[in-house]
Design a protein around this motif. Structure first.
Motif, PDB file in Angstrom:
ATOM      1  N   THR A  87      26.909  48.505  39.516  1.00 45.70           N
ATOM      2  CA  THR A  87      26.171  49.636  38.979  1.00 45.70           C
ATOM      3  C   THR A  87      24.819  49.133  38.497  1.00 45.70           C
ATOM      4  O   THR A  87      24.746  48.193  37.705  1.00 45.70           O
ATOM      5  CB  THR A  87      26.932  50.278  37.797  1.00 45.70           C
ATOM      6  N   ARG A  88      23.756  49.746  39.000  1.00 43.73           N
ATOM      7  CA  ARG A  88      22.410  49.290  38.667  1.00 43.73           C
ATOM      8  C   ARG A  88      21.579  50.445  38.135  1.00 43.73           C
ATOM      9  O   ARG A  88      21.732  51.588  38.557  1.00 43.73           O
ATOM     10  CB  ARG A  88      21.737  48.699  39.905  1.00 43.73           C
TER      11      ARG A  88
ATOM     12  N   SER B 222       8.428  52.916  45.645  1.00 45.31           N
ATOM     13  CA  SER B 222       9.171  52.536  46.844  1.00 45.31           C
ATOM     14  C   SER B 222       9.965  51.251  46.596  1.00 45.31           C
ATOM     15  O   SER B 222      11.130  51.145  46.981  1.00 45.31           O
ATOM     16  CB  SER B 222       8.202  52.357  48.011  1.00 45.31           C
ATOM     17  N   PHE B 223       9.326  50.268  45.948  1.00 46.04           N
ATOM     18  CA  PHE B 223      10.019  49.020  45.650  1.00 46.04           C
ATOM     19  C   PHE B 223      11.178  49.277  44.689  1.00 46.04           C
ATOM     20  O   PHE B 223      12.262  48.713  44.851  1.00 46.04           O
ATOM     21  CB  PHE B 223       9.069  47.977  45.059  1.00 46.04           C
ATOM     22  N   ARG B 224      10.965  50.112  43.683  1.00 46.02           N
ATOM     23  CA  ARG B 224      12.022  50.414  42.712  1.00 46.02           C
ATOM     24  C   ARG B 224      13.240  51.009  43.423  1.00 46.02           C
ATOM     25  O   ARG B 224      14.371  50.633  43.141  1.00 46.02           O
ATOM     26  CB  ARG B 224      11.509  51.364  41.628  1.00 46.02           C
ATOM     27  N   GLN B 225      13.010  51.925  44.362  1.00 44.33           N
ATOM     28  CA  GLN B 225      14.122  52.528  45.114  1.00 44.33           C
ATOM     29  C   GLN B 225      14.831  51.469  45.947  1.00 44.33           C
ATOM     30  O   GLN B 225      16.059  51.428  45.987  1.00 44.33           O
ATOM     31  CB  GLN B 225      13.611  53.663  45.992  1.00 44.33           C
ATOM     32  N   SER B 226      14.052  50.623  46.604  1.00 44.63           N
ATOM     33  CA  SER B 226      14.639  49.546  47.413  1.00 44.63           C
ATOM     34  C   SER B 226      15.429  48.583  46.541  1.00 44.63           C
ATOM     35  O   SER B 226      16.509  48.129  46.920  1.00 44.63           O
ATOM     36  CB  SER B 226      13.540  48.779  48.147  1.00 44.63           C
ATOM     37  N   PHE B 227      14.880  48.264  45.381  1.00 43.73           N
ATOM     38  CA  PHE B 227      15.521  47.341  44.453  1.00 43.73           C
ATOM     39  C   PHE B 227      16.868  47.885  43.987  1.00 43.73           C
ATOM     40  O   PHE B 227      17.852  47.153  43.921  1.00 43.73           O
ATOM     41  CB  PHE B 227      14.594  47.091  43.257  1.00 43.73           C
ATOM     42  N   LEU B 228      16.923  49.165  43.673  1.00 39.54           N
ATOM     43  CA  LEU B 228      18.186  49.768  43.239  1.00 39.54           C
ATOM     44  C   LEU B 228      19.200  49.829  44.380  1.00 39.54           C
ATOM     45  O   LEU B 228      20.394  49.619  44.167  1.00 39.54           O
ATOM     46  CB  LEU B 228      17.943  51.166  42.672  1.00 39.54           C
TER      47      LEU B 228
ATOM     48  N   ASP C  93      21.602  35.256  44.653  1.00 41.96           N
ATOM     49  CA  ASP C  93      22.969  35.208  45.148  1.00 41.96           C
ATOM     50  C   ASP C  93      23.607  36.578  44.958  1.00 41.96           C
ATOM     51  O   ASP C  93      23.506  37.185  43.893  1.00 41.96           O
ATOM     52  CB  ASP C  93      23.744  34.140  44.373  1.00 41.96           C
ATOM     53  N   ALA C  94      24.265  37.070  45.985  1.00 42.72           N
ATOM     54  CA  ALA C  94      24.895  38.394  45.937  1.00 42.72           C
ATOM     55  C   ALA C  94      25.888  38.519  44.785  1.00 42.72           C
ATOM     56  O   ALA C  94      26.086  39.611  44.247  1.00 42.72           O
ATOM     57  CB  ALA C  94      25.575  38.699  47.259  1.00 42.72           C
TER      58      ALA C  94
ATOM     59  N   ASP D  46      19.264  47.884  47.319  1.00 42.26           N
ATOM     60  CA  ASP D  46      19.657  46.562  47.810  1.00 42.26           C
ATOM     61  C   ASP D  46      18.767  45.498  47.158  1.00 42.26           C
ATOM     62  O   ASP D  46      17.758  45.079  47.739  1.00 42.26           O
ATOM     63  CB  ASP D  46      19.534  46.506  49.329  1.00 42.26           C
ATOM     64  N   PRO D  47      19.113  45.073  45.934  1.00 42.35           N
ATOM     65  CA  PRO D  47      18.272  44.120  45.208  1.00 42.35           C
ATOM     66  C   PRO D  47      18.030  42.823  45.973  1.00 42.35           C
ATOM     67  O   PRO D  47      16.925  42.287  45.952  1.00 42.35           O
ATOM     68  CB  PRO D  47      19.045  43.841  43.917  1.00 42.35           C
TER      69      PRO D  47
END
Length: 84
Positions: free
Chosen positions: A49-50, A21-27, A42-43, A29-30
């Protein structure tokens, strides 16, 4: 520039190595995912591309990654001293 503790890195690597779940969230919206761990980013530092290595690769490389970061942090006083 924000600095983070070795514990921040350990938590991040742990999540990337074992939490789908964290991996999906990270990809997706890091900045938001890291913010949930108390890590500010910082954005402008986020690539458009991630991708992530497989969980097994991160888990196997976790200690090596931590060692590299710790070694680099330990060299900072040397570099700041002007003695190269």
């Amino acid at each position: 520039m924000a600095t983070h503790s070795p514990q921040d890195l350990d938590l991040l690597l742990s999540k990337l190595a074992g939490d789908d779940s964290f991996r999906q969230s990270f990809l997706k919206d890091p900045q938001l995912a890291l913010g949930g761990l108390g890590i500010k980013l910082d954005a402008s530092q986020i690539p458009t591309t991630r991708s992530l290595p497989a969980k097994e690769v991160i888990a196997a490389s976790r200690h090596a990654i931590q060692g590299k970061v710790e070694n680099a942090a330990g060299a900072i006083p040397f570099f700041l001293s002007g003695q190269r």
